[in-house]
Design an enzyme around this catalytic site. Structure first.
Site, short mmCIF file in Angstrom:
data_model
loop_
_atom_site.label_atom_id
_atom_site.label_comp_id
_atom_site.label_asym_id
_atom_site.label_seq_id
_atom_site.Cartn_x
_atom_site.Cartn_y
_atom_site.Cartn_z
N TYR A 1 -1.82 -1.34 10.50
CA TYR A 1 -1.82 -1.41 9.03
C TYR A 1 -0.51 -0.85 8.47
CZ TYR A 1 -3.83 -1.06 4.30
OH TYR A 1 -4.09 -1.20 2.94
N SER B 1 0.88 -1.17 0.00
CA SER B 1 0.00 0.00 0.00
C SER B 1 0.92 1.22 0.00
CB SER B 1 -0.84 -0.01 1.30
OG SER B 1 -1.38 1.26 1.56
P1 NAD Z 1 -11.43 -6.30 0.34
O1 NAD Z 1 -11.96 -6.19 1.71
O2 NAD Z 1 -12.28 -5.96 -0.82
O3 NAD Z 1 -10.87 -7.79 0.10
C1 NAD Z 1 -10.12 -8.45 1.05
C2 NAD Z 1 -10.04 -9.91 0.69
O4 NAD Z 1 -9.28 -10.59 1.70
C3 NAD Z 1 -11.39 -10.61 0.63
O5 NAD Z 1 -11.38 -11.59 -0.39
C4 NAD Z 1 -11.51 -11.28 2.01
O6 NAD Z 1 -12.36 -12.41 2.01
C5 NAD Z 1 -10.05 -11.68 2.20
N1 NAD Z 1 -9.68 -11.91 3.58
C6 NAD Z 1 -9.85 -11.10 4.65
N2 NAD Z 1 -9.39 -11.71 5.76
C7 NAD Z 1 -8.92 -12.91 5.37
C8 NAD Z 1 -8.32 -14.00 6.06
N3 NAD Z 1 -8.13 -13.97 7.38
N4 NAD Z 1 -7.97 -15.10 5.34
C9 NAD Z 1 -8.18 -15.15 4.00
N5 NAD Z 1 -8.73 -14.15 3.31
C10 NAD Z 1 -9.11 -13.05 3.99
O7 NAD Z 1 -10.08 -5.44 0.36
P2 NAD Z 1 -9.22 -4.77 -0.81
O8 NAD Z 1 -9.44 -3.31 -0.73
O9 NAD Z 1 -9.44 -5.46 -2.09
O10 NAD Z 1 -7.76 -5.03 -0.25
C11 NAD Z 1 -6.93 -6.05 -0.74
C12 NAD Z 1 -5.49 -5.74 -0.37
O11 NAD Z 1 -5.11 -4.50 -0.96
C13 NAD Z 1 -5.27 -5.58 1.13
O12 NAD Z 1 -4.03 -6.15 1.49
C14 NAD Z 1 -5.23 -4.07 1.31
O13 NAD Z 1 -4.47 -3.70 2.43
C15 NAD Z 1 -4.56 -3.65 0.02
N6 NAD Z 1 -4.80 -2.26 -0.34
C16 NAD Z 1 -6.07 -1.80 -0.56
C17 NAD Z 1 -6.24 -0.47 -0.92
C18 NAD Z 1 -7.59 0.11 -1.22
O14 NAD Z 1 -7.69 1.33 -1.40
N7 NAD Z 1 -8.64 -0.69 -1.31
C19 NAD Z 1 -5.14 0.39 -1.03
C20 NAD Z 1 -3.88 -0.13 -0.78
C21 NAD Z 1 -3.72 -1.45 -0.44
#
Ligand code: NAD
Length: 256
Positions: A152, A139
């Site tokens: 985080y 991130s």
């Molecule tokens: P999201 O909540 O849409 O998806 C998260 C996914 O992780 C889901 O499939 C959920 O079922 C799974 N998950 C959660 N806990 C779990 C566990 N204990 N075991 C297995 N699977 C699990 O989130 P997102 O926004 O798509 O985020 C995905 C990644 O991207 C994360 O690592 C997040 O930190 C990173 N990220 C997101 C953003 C953003 O703006 N959305 C920005 C930077 C980084």
């Protein structure tokens, strides 16, 4: 296609960024092991549309034994783990003095320790085949901090450091390890933040969304599909000497 006859394991790929990446890897020809919770059937249906083999394992990646099962089942049922995307992640927003201790542990386990475990378990197979691509979804918070996101920010900074370490340990092989560092991507994780901020400040959700966008000079969200296309590029032969990079994909956030 770049990834014909390759297999990808994407943690947390039933929604958001992980699902977008899984789709692009399948479109490029990879068989895919999905992981995560929620609307699993819809995720399987979306990724299956590209005609490659798609399986799902509901392992909780905060649990070491379940991670071991996830990796070994991917190797057993799909043949190998050639592409490993460590994407599962959650977050919690609170000042450090009132940050719930158990949330700290869970966030570190899911966002950071899970990647340590999947990598140490998938690397022996990659070394045997002398080919592998590891992509860790960090991130912008792996490179800079924001207040109230202690666990985080710590986990994502740790993930960037871990990425560089593994890149060095595999530098003379056909295995690469890199991180993508997204800015705001409109997924359930971010929608949750928009909703809770809007509730706390009595703002309509649109105003809060605009406030978030102030960080991101493009004034536009990054999309899961854009991140998926970059993942496919990192898997390509052209990217074979891209090693240990933390690549911000942030609409200009960190250029400021
Ligand atoms: P999201 O909540 O849409 O998806 C998260 C996914 O992780 C889901 O499939 C959920 O079922 C799974 N998950 C959660 N806990 C779990 C566990 N204990 N075991 C297995 N699977 C699990 O989130 P997102 O926004 O798509 O985020 C995905 C990644 O991207 C994360 O690592 C997040 O930190 C990173 N990220 C997101 C953003 C953003 O703006 N959305 C920005 C930077 C980084």
């Amino acid at each position: 296609m770049t990834l014909n006859a390759k297999t990808a394991l994407v943690t947390g790929s039933t929604s958001g960024i992980g699902l977008g990446i899984a789709c692009k890897l399948a479109e490029a020809g990879a068989d895919v092991m999905l992981n995560g919770f929620g609307d699993v059937d819809a995720a399987i249906e979306r990724v299956s549309a590209y005609g490659t083999r798609v399986l799902h394992h509901p392992a909780d990646v905060s649990d070491v034994d379940q991670i071991a099962d996830l990796v070994s089942r991917t190797e057993r049922d799909l043949g190998s783990v050639d592409v490993l995307v460590n994407n599962a992640g959650i977050q919690h927003v609170a000042p450090i003095e009132s940050f719930p201790v158990e949330r700290w542990d869970t966030i570190i386990a899911i966002n950071l320790s899970s990647a340590f475990h999947t990598m140490r378990l998938a690397l022996p197979g990659m070394r045997e085949r002398n080919w592998g691509r590891i992509i860790n979804i960090a991130s912008v918070h792996g490179l800079v901090a924001s207040a109230q996101k202690a666990a985080y920010v710590a986990a994502k900074h740790g993930l960037v450091g871990l990425t560089k370490t593994v890149a060095l340990e595999t530098a003379t092989t056909g295995i690469t390890c890199n991180a993508l560092c997204p800015g705001w991507v409109l997924t359930p994780l971010v929608q949750q933040q928009i909703d809770s901020k809007a509730q706390a400040h009595g703002d309509p959700s649109q105003a809060t969304r605009e406030l978030l966008m102030e960080k991101q000079p493009s004034l536009d969200f990054v999309t899961p599909e854009q991140l998926g296309e970059l993942a496919v590029f990192l898997c390509s032969d052209a990217a074979r000497q891209v090693r240990g990079v933390a690549w911000n994909v942030d609409g200009g956030w960190l250029a400021q």
